[in-house]
Design a protein around this motif. Structure first.
Motif, PDB file in Angstrom:
ATOM      1  N   LEU A  63      69.967  34.016  52.085  1.00 22.47           N
ATOM      2  CA  LEU A  63      68.924  34.443  53.017  1.00 22.47           C
ATOM      3  C   LEU A  63      67.585  33.802  52.664  1.00 22.47           C
ATOM      4  CD1 LEU A  63      69.646  38.250  53.613  1.00 22.47           C
ATOM      5  CD2 LEU A  63      69.972  36.344  55.201  1.00 22.47           C
ATOM      6  N   LEU A 163      71.976  31.819  59.384  1.00 26.82           N
ATOM      7  CA  LEU A 163      72.469  33.172  59.148  1.00 26.82           C
ATOM      8  C   LEU A 163      73.965  33.275  59.418  1.00 26.82           C
ATOM      9  CD1 LEU A 163      69.560  35.284  60.681  1.00 26.82           C
ATOM     10  CD2 LEU A 163      70.086  34.947  58.262  1.00 26.82           C
ATOM     11  N   LEU A 167      76.011  34.538  56.327  1.00 22.08           N
ATOM     12  CA  LEU A 167      76.503  35.908  56.401  1.00 22.08           C
ATOM     13  C   LEU A 167      77.888  36.033  57.027  1.00 22.08           C
ATOM     14  CD1 LEU A 167      73.210  37.731  57.455  1.00 22.08           C
ATOM     15  CD2 LEU A 167      74.135  37.341  55.162  1.00 22.08           C
TER      16      LEU A 167
END
Length: 239
Positions: A63, A163, A167
């Motif tokens: 992140l 992302l 993720l």
């Protein structure tokens, strides 16, 4: 290959009020979690490895890499201010390399350093866990910065794609599909951390020689193509 003016502008952009808040919040959360676990459960190697590998390396580091890598150049391309930078007598590869160094520096400071501190809090660096995970975080910071900086030069949705990779691909598919772990920056970095840590303390799904080759290849290719993409943006502006 390094321009102080470009570096200063990039640092200023990355450490602006909104981004700085996120950059400080994630490491602070890791330290708070480490302190809480140490006070409630005491020192435990398995717990330390789970927190540093699961939350820190698995979530926090990518992140922060997304924020620093895409933020180093993406906003300038989005709002058109990159034109003013490209008008300066600075070589395009120098711009990219300088921004990459800044992104790496920011990512390492806000990820590897807190991981090291959290590791010492959790178990006092027993089995070299704190140092090994800090090394893995630093190595991952380099690859993430290059990868997400590259995304920032090719798409206006670099944060979204970053992302998704961090993720969804690494955190979700990486845990469910064994073959996907071969294409995981996290696993490549863990391979180096595994070599530094005590035997059995850290494991990686990728062998060390392959991990090193993939890290070098991804970092080098992403940086090289980002430079070429910036040249293309210059030509488009001139036309």
């Amino acid at each position: 290959m390094f321009n102080p003016t470009v570096a200063r502008l990039t640092y200023r952009a990355l450490l602006g009020r909104r981004r700085a808040g996120i950059l400080f919040a994630l490491p602070a959360l890791l330290i708070v979690i480490a302190l809480a676990i140490r006070m409630l459960a005491g020192a435990d190697d398995a717990t330390a490895s789970g927190i540093l590998g699961g939350f820190a390396l698995g979530t926090m580091v990518p992140l922060i890499g997304v924020i620093a890598g895409t933020g180093a150049i993406g906003p300038e391309i989005d709002d058109g201010s990159v034109v003013y930078l490209l008008a300066k007598p600075v070589r395009r590869p120098t711009i990219i390399f300088t921004k990459l160094l800044v992104a790496i520096g920011v990512t390492v400071v806000f990820s590897a350093v807190p991981v090291l501190v959290a590791g010492f809090v959790l178990n006092g660096n027993s089995q070299q866990i704190a140092v090994a995970y800090a090394l893995a975080a630093a190595i991952a910071s380099i690859a993430y910065s290059a990868l997400f900086l590259f995304l920032g030069t090719i798409t206006r949705h670099a944060v979204v794609f970053g992302l998704v990779y961090a993720l969804v691909w690494e955190a979700l598919f990486g845990n469910l599909v064994p073959g996907a772990r071969t294409l995981s920056v996290q696993q490549w970095a863990l391979a180096l951390g595994q070599r530094l840590g005590a035997e059995g303390a850290i494991t990686s799904e990728v062998q060390l020689p392959l991990a090193v080759c993939l890290l070098v290849a991804v970092t080098g290719l992403a940086t090289w193509y980002a430079g070429r993409r910036l040249k293309a943006l210059t030509l488009a502006g001139e036309e």
